[in-house]
Write an enzyme that holds these catalytic residues in place. Sequence first.
Site, PDB file in Angstrom:
ATOM      1  N   LYS A   3       0.762  -1.078  -0.174  1.00 45.05           N
ATOM      2  CA  LYS A   3      -0.019  -0.022   0.150  1.00 45.05           C
ATOM      3  C   LYS A   3       0.717   1.141  -0.099  1.00 45.05           C
ATOM      4  O   LYS A   3       2.182   1.078   0.256  1.00 45.05           O
ATOM      5  CB  LYS A   3      -0.901   0.063   1.025  1.00 45.05           C
ATOM      6  CG  LYS A   3      -0.264   0.171   2.373  1.00 45.05           C
ATOM      7  CD  LYS A   3      -1.187  -0.123   3.703  1.00 45.05           C
ATOM      8  CE  LYS A   3      -0.563  -0.281   5.092  1.00 45.05           C
ATOM      9  NZ  LYS A   3      -1.277  -0.615   6.183  1.00 45.05           N
ATOM     10  N   ARG A 101     -11.755   0.231  14.164  1.00 40.86           N
ATOM     11  CA  ARG A 101     -11.241   0.970  12.905  1.00 40.86           C
ATOM     12  C   ARG A 101     -11.822   0.575  11.724  1.00 40.86           C
ATOM     13  O   ARG A 101     -12.927   1.173  11.227  1.00 40.86           O
ATOM     14  CB  ARG A 101      -9.888   1.022  12.781  1.00 40.86           C
ATOM     15  CG  ARG A 101      -9.239   1.884  11.816  1.00 40.86           C
ATOM     16  CD  ARG A 101      -7.609   1.797  12.006  1.00 40.86           C
ATOM     17  NE  ARG A 101      -7.114   0.646  11.270  1.00 40.86           N
ATOM     18  CZ  ARG A 101      -5.717   0.475  10.873  1.00 40.86           C
ATOM     19  NH1 ARG A 101      -4.910   1.358  11.317  1.00 40.86           N
ATOM     20  NH2 ARG A 101      -5.596  -0.735  10.427  1.00 40.86           N
ATOM     21  N   TYR A 222      16.597  30.439   7.977  1.00 37.80           N
ATOM     22  CA  TYR A 222      15.530  31.098   8.302  1.00 37.80           C
ATOM     23  C   TYR A 222      15.251  31.525  10.044  1.00 37.80           C
ATOM     24  O   TYR A 222      15.736  30.237  10.534  1.00 37.80           O
ATOM     25  CB  TYR A 222      14.131  30.478   7.820  1.00 37.80           C
ATOM     26  CG  TYR A 222      14.110  30.419   6.435  1.00 37.80           C
ATOM     27  CD1 TYR A 222      13.938  31.801   5.536  1.00 37.80           C
ATOM     28  CD2 TYR A 222      13.829  29.433   5.455  1.00 37.80           C
ATOM     29  CE1 TYR A 222      13.699  31.737   4.545  1.00 37.80           C
ATOM     30  CE2 TYR A 222      13.566  29.401   4.322  1.00 37.80           C
ATOM     31  CZ  TYR A 222      13.723  30.583   3.680  1.00 37.80           C
ATOM     32  OH  TYR A 222      13.425  30.625   2.190  1.00 37.80           O
ATOM     33  N   MET A 270      12.550  24.259   2.473  1.00 34.53           N
ATOM     34  CA  MET A 270      11.669  23.158   1.500  1.00 34.53           C
ATOM     35  C   MET A 270      12.719  22.532   0.711  1.00 34.53           C
ATOM     36  O   MET A 270      12.236  21.075   0.520  1.00 34.53           O
ATOM     37  CB  MET A 270      10.988  24.283   0.568  1.00 34.53           C
ATOM     38  CG  MET A 270      10.065  23.268  -0.352  1.00 34.53           C
ATOM     39  SD  MET A 270       9.118  24.116  -1.594  1.00 34.53           S
ATOM     40  CE  MET A 270       7.967  25.208  -0.509  1.00 34.53           C
TER      41      MET A 270
HETATM   42  C1  LIG Z   1      -0.923  -1.613   6.896  1.00 40.52           C
HETATM   43  C2  LIG Z   1      -1.176  -3.087   6.990  1.00 40.52           C
HETATM   44  C3  LIG Z   1      -0.577  -3.996   7.454  1.00 40.52           C
HETATM   45  C4  LIG Z   1       0.816  -3.854   7.253  1.00 40.52           C
HETATM   46  O1  LIG Z   1       1.585  -3.434   8.415  1.00 40.52           O
HETATM   47  P1  LIG Z   1       3.006  -3.455   8.755  1.00 40.52           P
HETATM   48  O2  LIG Z   1       3.149  -3.052  10.132  1.00 40.52           O
HETATM   49  O3  LIG Z   1       3.592  -2.342   7.988  1.00 40.52           O
HETATM   50  O4  LIG Z   1       3.610  -4.634   8.350  1.00 40.52           O
HETATM   51  C5  LIG Z   1      -1.111  -5.235   7.389  1.00 40.52           C
HETATM   52  N1  LIG Z   1      -2.600  -5.313   7.707  1.00 40.52           N
HETATM   53  C6  LIG Z   1      -3.420  -4.374   7.410  1.00 40.52           C
HETATM   54  C7  LIG Z   1      -4.759  -4.273   7.719  1.00 40.52           C
HETATM   55  C8  LIG Z   1      -2.681  -2.969   7.376  1.00 40.52           C
HETATM   56  O5  LIG Z   1      -3.445  -1.749   7.253  1.00 40.52           O
END
Ligand SMILES: *Cc1c(COP(=O)(O)O)cnc(C)c1O
Length: 332
Positions: A3, A101, A222, A270
Site C-alpha cells: 500500500k 477502525r 530562516y 523546503m
Molecule cells: C498496513 C497494514 C498491514 C501492514 O502493516 P506493517 O506494520 O507495515 O507490517 C497489515 N494489515 C493491515 C490491515 C494494514 O492496514
Amino acid sequence: MVKADAYGLGAATIGPALRAAGCFSFFTATIDEALALRAILPAADIYELGGVPSGAERDVIAGGIIPVLNHLGEIEVMAAAARRFDVRPPVAVHIDTGMNRLGLGPDELETLLDERSRLDGLFVRSWITHLARADEVAEMNIRQLCRFAAAVAYLPDAATSISASSGIFLGEEFHRDMVRPGAALYGINPTPTRSNPMDAVVRLDARVLQARTAEAGTTVGYGATHTVKTRARIATLGIGYADGYHRSLAGEGFVWFGEVAAPVVGRVSMDLITVDVTDVPEHLCEPGTLAEVIGPHRPVDQVAREAGTIGYEILTSLGRRFHRLHLGGAAS
Ligand SMILES: *Cc1c(COP(=O)(O)O)cnc(C)c1O
C-alpha cells in the site's frame, strides 16, 4: 503489503521483486493501487483493504481484485454484484477484534453468524483481522486472537490472517495461513523493544551544494535560529521538507559523511538543510559529495525518533525528486 506505493518506495518495482521472491498475495489500501498493481502482476492475488464503495464493484470484479469487505453494507454490495454479473467474486472479510477502525464489529459479526446466507454468491478467500498492539507484549493480542478464532470457527472455511510485521514476531499462533508484512520488508524494526531482526534496505543520500565558513556570532538559516559559537564550517545539502526531510528534524537530525556525523543546524527549508561539518574532513564534504541521511549509520527508525514520528511516516513521505535506484532483493 505494498500500500501507499510500497511505503513510498515504488510498488511497480517492489511488487515484481516480491513476486520473484515467492510472494503470491499482495495487499493495497485502495482500488486504484490494486488496479495499478494488477497491470504489473497479472497472476497474483491482489487484495484491497479499503472495501468497495457502491459503484466500484464492476471495476473490482473486472480487475480480478479481492476486496476486503469491512461491513455488512459492502457484503451486500458485492453479493448484489455477484447476482447482477452472474459471477462468484473472490472476497476477504475483515473482522474487527479490537481496533474500532475497519471490519465487522461485534454486532455485525453476530448478524453475519445468524444470517450466513448474506455471503451467498461470494467466494470468501480469507478472513482477516488486525492487531492493535502487536509491537508490544500485551494481553490484548491474545484477546484479539481468541475473538478471531471464535468467530472464524463458525464461519465458512477460508484462509485466516491476523498478523502484520510485528504480529509475526509474537509467535507461531499469530501466523495462521497468511501474514501481511509491510514495514519489516522495508527495514523498519517490527520489534521496537528489541534490536532490529531485519536488514536495512533503504538508503538515502543527499548532495552537498555548497560548503562555507561561518564566523562566530553569525546565524544560520530562516529565523536565525542557530547561532554559530565558534568559527564553523557549514554545508548546505539539497534535501528539504518537500523531499520528506521533516521540518521537526531541525536541531535534532544528523547526517553522516563517511564515518563522521554532522548535526543539522538551523531550520529545515523546503529544498535545503544546513549541517555543521566543522569536524568532517574537507574532502568528504565539498560540493558534489554525498551525505548519508538514511542508511547504516542512520537507521530509518532513528531518523523517525529524531523527527518525533515513526519509520512508516518517514518512508511514506519520501519525496518524488530523488534519483531512485532499485538494487533488487537479496537474502542474507
Ligand atoms: C498496513 C497494514 C498491514 C501492514 O502493516 P506493517 O506494520 O507495515 O507490517 C497489515 N494489515 C493491515 C490491515 C494494514 O492496514
